[in-house]
Design a protein around this motif. Structure first.
Motif, short mmCIF file in Angstrom:
data_model
loop_
_atom_site.label_atom_id
_atom_site.label_comp_id
_atom_site.label_asym_id
_atom_site.label_seq_id
_atom_site.Cartn_x
_atom_site.Cartn_y
_atom_site.Cartn_z
N GLU A 106 0.17 5.99 -14.26
CA GLU A 106 1.42 5.37 -14.66
C GLU A 106 2.39 6.38 -15.29
O GLU A 106 3.60 6.29 -15.09
N GLY A 110 6.16 6.85 -13.91
CA GLY A 110 7.34 6.74 -14.76
C GLY A 110 8.14 8.04 -14.78
O GLY A 110 9.37 8.02 -14.76
N LEU A 130 6.67 10.50 -22.10
CA LEU A 130 6.26 9.09 -22.05
C LEU A 130 4.91 8.89 -22.74
O LEU A 130 4.71 7.91 -23.47
N LEU A 290 10.21 0.93 -14.01
CA LEU A 290 9.98 1.79 -15.17
C LEU A 290 9.48 0.96 -16.35
O LEU A 290 8.57 1.37 -17.08
N THR A 291 10.06 -0.23 -16.52
CA THR A 291 9.60 -1.12 -17.59
C THR A 291 8.14 -1.51 -17.37
O THR A 291 7.34 -1.53 -18.32
N VAL A 293 5.93 0.22 -15.75
CA VAL A 293 5.12 1.41 -15.97
C VAL A 293 4.88 1.62 -17.47
O VAL A 293 3.76 1.88 -17.92
N LEU A 294 5.96 1.50 -18.26
CA LEU A 294 5.83 1.67 -19.71
C LEU A 294 4.91 0.59 -20.30
O LEU A 294 4.11 0.86 -21.19
#
Length: 502
Positions: A106, A110, A130, A290-291, A293-294
């Protein structure tokens, strides 16, 4: 770690609800679904429904055990009691390994998105940033983890709800410029199952892993204000989340667009957003992905650290990982997970097609191993309860018939991984890793007559540490099973330095 320190109980009901949602909705839905649709056509809806049914049954079984006895170790602790200490040891380490590998995957995904937005900064720098960001979030407090996960999940839910609303409107012909498709795309390009039932069955193996993560809510329940109610709500809501978010959104994709179009293969959700005439569809989906992934990074680090913490409490991991910070966070376990996570991120850049790919493949079938252990544990513990089962606050439906149906289905999926060439290597490597870990677990406990050979000098722990561990146990297990409930008594008493290990 001080004797008066304990895991924080600051997760709110809204946190647990969103953690369960975040566990179900991952980047795989937005990106990976395109390959599944190309493989099975509109019939992929059957695959999602079948895989979703297995997950619903597994979550119901896990919910039954978690509502009776919420523990940070979740199914690993229940495997201890049902199958023996070797089983809890094995599945706990395998599960932690799975999420540590996910950190590398992940973080790289990202970083790729961030690099597209800011190409002047190398991708590895973004991956590092990240990882550092989410490590600090997890080290801060469990409340900060819950808040981050709440907002990450809220963005994903809002995106899917809007997608569903626009999709239904388009299907009904209510969006100007988008003609109502009727059933043309569902049956007009080779039929509902254009590649045959075999492709749909193979599709189940592709999509089933998208659902892994729902069980995180039962692990987080041990740090919530009201763990029993939180577990019950999270498990019961899993059904409609799967039906609405997964099956509903995929149904919109295959209804609005031909399954064999190039745009569906590349990014089905972007293709639908472009159909609506919304500008910047690619950027919008990048933000959503991206959200996701975070969110996955955040939950992966949290889950791996809590499982390592639970293993440490039971004497199955270094004693230092049991330390709790002043904010109620198992900081040593978080850092241990992060260190290995950083290594996997580095390997993904240094040797992506060799070492990293090998590591990823060793975790490929762990989801099915976890589900199988959950089902078998519930079967054993429920039968061990006898008449006391009538007092359970959350029960598996039609026990033992649906439990056995779930076990048979999971075994069938494992057999399918052998048959399907694209998943065979992953299964073999996962089985090899599992064999090593199980072998260590069996040797560890048989050698000592069921007693733990404690790591990192636990066996010599002074009486003070025993008192601290006792305080931790009370903190992590706020709701104990009734004394007469034999199903939640350990299968065999393991000791750590003269005290119970769990």
């Amino acid at each position: 770690m001080h004797a008066d320190q304990q895991l924080s109980k600051s997760l709110k009901p809204r946190h647990l609800s969103m953690i369960a949602i975040a566990g179900v909705i991952g980047a795989g839905l937005f990106v990976g679904s395109g390959a599944a649709i190309q493989q099975a056509g509109p019939g992929i809806l059957v695959a999602y429904a079948a895989a979703g049914l297995v997950v619903i049954l597994v979550m119901r079984m896990l919910g039954e055990m978690a509502a009776a006895n919420p523990e940070t170790g979740s199914f690993s602790s229940y495997a201890d009691k049902a199958l023996g200490r070797w089983a809890g040891f094995s599945i706990g380490w395998l599960y932690a390994w799975f999420w540590i590998i996910v950190l590398g995957i992940e973080a790289t995904a990202g970083a790729a998105i961030m690099h597209r937005w800011v190409p002047g900064i190398d991708q590895w720098v973004w991956a590092l940033a990240l990882m550092v960001l989410l490590t600090l979030t997890n080290l801060g407090s469990v409340k900060s983890y819950g808040e981050f996960e709440f907002w990450f999940a809220s963005i994903k839910v809002a995106a899917i709800v809007l997608f569903l609303l626009f999709g239904v409107a388009a299907i009904l012909g209510l969006i100007p410029g988008v003609p109502a498709p009727g059933l043309d795309n569902l049956i007009g390009h080779g039929g509902f199952m254009p590649n045959g039932p075999g492709a749909v069955l193979a599709g189940i193996l592709v999509v089933v892993f998208s659902f892994f993560g729902a069980e995180i809510a039962t692990i987080a329940a041990g740090e919530s204000e009201n763990p029993v109610d939180a577990v019950k709500k999270a498990v019961k809501s899993t059904v409609w989340r799967i039906l609405v978010f997964y099956i509903g959104s995929i149904a919109i994709v295959v209804t609005l667009l031909p399954w064999n179009s190039a745009s569906v293969a590349k990014s089905p959700y972007v293709a639908v957003i472009e159909l609506f005439g919304i500008p910047g569809a690619g950027t919008i989906m990048d933000i959503v992905v991206l959200t996701s992934v975070l969110s996955c990074l955040n939950s992966g680090l949290y889950t791996a650290s809590r499982m390592l913490f639970s293993l440490s409490r039971r004497g199955d991991a270094p004693r230092s990982w049991m330390r709790i910070s002043k904010t109620g966070v198992p900081s040593s376990a978080v850092l241990a997970s992060t260190v290995v996570g950083f290594v996997t991120v580095g390997l993904n850049y240094i040797a992506p097609d060799t070492v990293f790919l090998f590591l990823v493949n060793t975790s490929g079938a762990i989801a099915l191993f976890v589900w199988l252990v959950i089902a078998v544990s519930q079967l054993i513990l429920r039968r061990r309860m006898g008449a006391a089962a009538k007092d359970l606050q959350l029960k598996m439906w039609l026990f033992p018939y649906l439990t056995w149906a779930a076990i048979v289905s999971i075994v069938a999926l494992l057999i399918g991984m052998v048959i399907l060439e694209s998943t065979r290597e992953s299964l073999v490597l996962s089985l090899a890793l599992a064999a090593v870990v199980v072998g260590l677990g069996v040797f560890r406990y048989r050698k000592n007559g069921g007693k733990a050979t404690v790591l990192a000098g636990i066996a010599e722990a002074p009486a003070k540490d025993a008192a601290e561990a006792s305080a931790d146990n009370a903190a992590v297990n706020p709701v104990e099973a009734p004394a007469e409930d034999a199903s939640f008594a350990p299968a065999e008493e393991a000791t750590v330095g003269g005290r119970p290990a769990s």
